[in-house]
Structures are given as structure tokens and as C-alpha cells.
Design an enzyme around this catalytic site. Structure first.
Site, short mmCIF file in Angstrom:
data_model
loop_
_atom_site.label_atom_id
_atom_site.label_comp_id
_atom_site.label_asym_id
_atom_site.label_seq_id
_atom_site.Cartn_x
_atom_site.Cartn_y
_atom_site.Cartn_z
N ASP A 1 0.88 -1.17 0.00
CA ASP A 1 0.00 0.00 0.00
C ASP A 1 0.92 1.23 0.00
O ASP A 1 1.74 1.38 0.91
CB ASP A 1 -0.89 -0.02 1.25
N TYR B 1 -5.92 6.46 -6.47
CA TYR B 1 -7.35 6.40 -6.19
C TYR B 1 -7.97 7.25 -7.31
O TYR B 1 -7.98 8.48 -7.23
CB TYR B 1 -7.62 6.95 -4.80
N TYR C 1 -9.81 15.10 -6.89
CA TYR C 1 -8.91 14.19 -7.61
C TYR C 1 -7.82 14.99 -8.32
O TYR C 1 -6.63 14.70 -8.16
CB TYR C 1 -9.71 13.35 -8.61
N1 LIG Z 1 -8.66 6.23 -15.70
C1 LIG Z 1 -8.52 7.41 -16.30
O1 LIG Z 1 -9.36 7.85 -17.09
C2 LIG Z 1 -7.28 8.23 -16.04
C3 LIG Z 1 -7.15 9.47 -16.67
C4 LIG Z 1 -6.00 10.22 -16.44
C5 LIG Z 1 -5.01 9.73 -15.60
N2 LIG Z 1 -5.18 8.53 -14.99
C6 LIG Z 1 -4.12 8.06 -14.10
O2 LIG Z 1 -3.57 6.89 -14.70
C7 LIG Z 1 -3.09 6.01 -13.68
C8 LIG Z 1 -3.67 4.63 -13.89
O3 LIG Z 1 -5.09 4.73 -13.78
P1 LIG Z 1 -6.02 3.45 -13.92
O4 LIG Z 1 -7.29 3.89 -14.56
O5 LIG Z 1 -5.23 2.34 -14.51
O6 LIG Z 1 -6.33 3.13 -12.40
P2 LIG Z 1 -7.18 1.90 -11.82
O7 LIG Z 1 -7.62 0.99 -12.90
O8 LIG Z 1 -8.21 2.49 -10.92
O9 LIG Z 1 -6.10 1.10 -10.95
C9 LIG Z 1 -5.59 1.64 -9.81
C10 LIG Z 1 -4.37 0.86 -9.41
O10 LIG Z 1 -3.81 1.50 -8.26
C11 LIG Z 1 -3.68 0.54 -7.23
N3 LIG Z 1 -3.88 1.21 -5.94
C12 LIG Z 1 -4.95 1.90 -5.52
N4 LIG Z 1 -4.75 2.35 -4.26
C13 LIG Z 1 -3.51 1.92 -3.90
C14 LIG Z 1 -2.73 2.05 -2.73
N5 LIG Z 1 -3.19 2.72 -1.66
N6 LIG Z 1 -1.51 1.47 -2.71
C15 LIG Z 1 -1.04 0.79 -3.78
N7 LIG Z 1 -1.72 0.63 -4.90
C16 LIG Z 1 -2.95 1.19 -4.96
C17 LIG Z 1 -4.74 -0.52 -7.51
O11 LIG Z 1 -4.38 -1.73 -6.87
P3 LIG Z 1 -5.51 -2.81 -6.43
O12 LIG Z 1 -5.91 -3.52 -7.70
O13 LIG Z 1 -4.80 -3.69 -5.48
O14 LIG Z 1 -6.64 -2.03 -5.82
C18 LIG Z 1 -4.65 -0.59 -9.02
O15 LIG Z 1 -3.57 -1.39 -9.41
C19 LIG Z 1 -3.46 6.67 -12.35
O16 LIG Z 1 -2.37 7.40 -11.89
C20 LIG Z 1 -4.58 7.64 -12.73
O17 LIG Z 1 -4.62 8.73 -11.84
C21 LIG Z 1 -6.27 7.75 -15.19
#
Ligand SMILES: NC(=O)c1ccc[n+]([C@@H]2O[C@H](COP(=O)([O-])OP(=O)(O)OC[C@H]3O[C@@H](n4cnc5c(N)ncnc54)[C@H](OP(=O)(O)O)[C@@H]3O)[C@@H](O)[C@H]2O)c1
Length: 278
Positions: free
Chosen positions: A34, A59, A123
Site C-alpha cells: 500500500d 485512487y 482528484y
Molecule cells: N482512468 C482514467 O481515465 C485516467 C485518466 C488520467 C489519468 N489517470 C491516471 O492513470 C493512472 C492509472 O489509472 P487506472 O485507470 O489504470 O487506475 P485503476 O484501474 O483504478 O487502478 C488503480 C491501481 O492502483 C492501485 N492502488 C490503488 N490504491 C492503492 C494504494 N493505496 N496502494 C497501492 N496501490 C494502490 C490498484 O491496486 P488494487 O488492484 O490492489 O486495488 C490498481 O492497481 C493513475 O495514476 C490515474 O490517476 C487515469
């Protein structure tokens, strides 16, 4: 090269784990470490001794962050600082994944990397504050801002639209928020290439082109061959807990300068459909 990915079980993380070949890659979920646990983060980074640490953990629930402010800052800002401090102590390189939501959306043209951050919601604020802390701690760190991520590894906009379109004759989708849809596979490939190029500083990494959520939904329905009617509505007609930028289009200039051009989002969507069908 050895790389370690925090957030390897997320939408982007899964694509990174699939696409990253030829190097040793260690992927971590929140259950492994974490990122809010400073000590655990430090121990892991020290023991693995990776050249690159990719911080894709977040998150990332934009509306959830509004009602869970404490968790948003604990994970997205303080967790990122924990990782950056460990990376600094280990003498490794850090790639931080950030977001288009660090901007307020009032610009009438695409956002460049040096445009002023002014997030509208919790966020975006947590990601913007993380960027600032990370650049102070590690001036050479690599920050890849992306947007409107979709892929087969979890919940995403195309998936939601397809599920809704299967059960409803009409769908109302906002037509006054514009951004760049980005396929997790294309983003992962670009990120891997950029790590190999030893990239530093902020880079905007999205698929080419831009659209509104309405235009995105209409294209999803069209490519799926569905007859569901997609109707444009305003953000005011569909209030959500988090305020979102009206324009969060990220300029491709910083990416192109590094010799990379990503395919258009419509092409990416077609490949997403093919991946989904397998
Ligand atoms: N989704 C979008 O549209 C979007 C847009 C712009 C930027 N981003 C950025 O892109 C990146 C990837 O996003 P995503 O959509 O792939 O995210 P996601 O699918 O929500 O996955 C989140 C990941 O973070 C891990 N995580 C969450 N809380 C944690 C903690 N306290 N300690 C360690 N690991 C933790 C989760 O692990 P678990 O599986 O164990 O929970 C999972 O592997 C992020 O930085 C996000 O801010 C996303």
C-alpha cells in the site's frame, strides 16, 4: 533493465505488464504494497533495486474522491511522495502517471505541458499537488499526463456505454466536455518507449484527436453496430459530484518532440473492440 510498477493490477498497469517485454518487470497491487505505508514502500524499492519505478497506482475514482477527500490525498499525493522519497534514496528513476484533470478547462486550445495547473476537483488537486512535490523531490522525474483512459482491464467509458446501450433505446451523454480518449495499450507502449529513452519532465501522452463524451459514445455505439440513439446533453443537465474541465485536451507537442505519435482515438477504439472480442 529492471522496472517495478505500482498499480500493476489497474487498467494501465495490466496493459504495461502485457506490453513490457525484453526487460524484467515486477508488478505490484495494493495488497503487495500500500503506497500509503512509507516503510513498506521504502523496503520494497530498496530490495528490488529497479532502474525505473512506474507509479500507476492511484485512487482514480473522480467522483469518489469528492466524498473521500482524505483517501484521495493520502493515496494520490502522500503515497506518491512516499514512492518518490524511496526512489530518491535508491537512486532510481521515477515515472509518475498524472492526469488532464490538473487543468481547469478554461483554455480554448489544447493544454501544453507548461500551462498553469488549476484543478477543479479533489482528484485533480491531489494529482496536481503530487506533481509539485515530486518535481521538488526529484527534479529529473518523468511525469506522463494522460486522459480518458479505456481498455479491457477494468471499468471504463466504452464498457459502460456498451452495457447501457444493450438495455436502453436512448442514451443521454454530455456534449460540453472535450478531451482525448486514450487506449491503455497505446499508452503503455508509449510509456515503455519513453522510459527506454530516459525521458525527464512532463509529457502529455494520449491518442491523437479529441472529442466530447457524446461524440465518444456515438462512435462506440456506431462501431458496436448498435442502433441505440445517443443524445447530446449539457453537464448542467447531468450533474455529478465532481466538477470536470470543459476542455482537457492535451497537446501532442511534447510527445511528438520525443519522436512518438499515437494513433487516432477512433482507430484505438476499433482495436479495443477487437481485444474485447478475444
Ligand atoms: N482512468 C482514467 O481515465 C485516467 C485518466 C488520467 C489519468 N489517470 C491516471 O492513470 C493512472 C492509472 O489509472 P487506472 O485507470 O489504470 O487506475 P485503476 O484501474 O483504478 O487502478 C488503480 C491501481 O492502483 C492501485 N492502488 C490503488 N490504491 C492503492 C494504494 N493505496 N496502494 C497501492 N496501490 C494502490 C490498484 O491496486 P488494487 O488492484 O490492489 O486495488 C490498481 O492497481 C493513475 O495514476 C490515474 O490517476 C487515469
Amino acid at each position: 533493465m529492471r522496472a517495478m510498477i505500482f498499480g500493476a493490477t489497474g487498467l494501465l498497469g495490466q496493459a504495461l505488464m502485457c506490453e513490457w517485454s525484453g526487460d524484467e518487470v515486477i508488478g505490484l497491487s495494493s495488497r503487495d504494497v500500500d503506497i500509503r505505508d512509507k516503510q513498506k514502500v521504502s523496503e520494497k524499492v530498496q530490495s528490488v533495486r529497479a532502474e525505473w519505478i512506474v507509479l500507476a497506482a492511484a485512487y482514480a475514482d473522480v467522483d469518489g474522491c469528492e466524498s473521500n477527500r482524505e483517501r484521495a490525498f493520502a493515496v494520490n499525493r502522500d503515497g506518491a511522495v512516499n514512492v518518490a522519497e524511496a526512489v530518491k534514496a535508491a537512486g532510481a528513476k521515477l515515472l509518475f502517471i498524472s492526469s488532464d484533470y490538473v487543468f481547469d478547462g478554461t483554455k480554448t486550445s489544447p493544454y501544453e505541458t507548461d500551462d498553469t495547473r488549476n484543478p477543479l476537483g479533489v482528484y485533480g488537486r491531489s494529482k496536481a499537488e503530487a506533481e509539485i512535490h515530486l518535481q521538488e523531490l526529484l527534479p529529473d522525474c518523468f511525469i506522463a499526463r494522460t486522459s480518458w483512459l479505456f481498455g479491457t482491464g477494468g471499468k471504463c467509458f466504452p464498457d459502460t456505454i456498451l452495457k447501457l446501450a444493450a438495455t436502453r433505446p436512448t442514451l443521454d451523454v454530455v456534449n460540453d466536455q472535450r478531451g482525448c480518449p486514450t487506449y491503455s495499450v497505446d499508452l503503455a507502449r508509449a510509456i515503455i518507449e519513453l522510459c527506454r529513452k530516459d525521458t525527464k519532465g512532463i509529457v502529455h501522452v494520449t491518442n491523437a484527436g479529441n472529442c466530447t463524451w457524446f461524440e465518444f459514445a456515438r462512435e462506440i455505439v456506431r462501431q458496436a453496430g448498435l442502433t441505440t440513439e445517443v443524445r447530446p446533453v449539457t453537464t448542467q443537465q447531468m450533474p455529478r459530484p465532481a466538477q470536470r474541465p470543459a476542455n482537457s485536451v492535451l497537446s501532442p507537442t511534447s510527445l511528438e518532440r520525443l519522436g512518438i505519435t499515437l494513433p487516432g482515438w477512433q482507430d484505438a477504439l476499433a482495436r479495443y473492440f477487437r481485444e474485447r472480442a478475444v
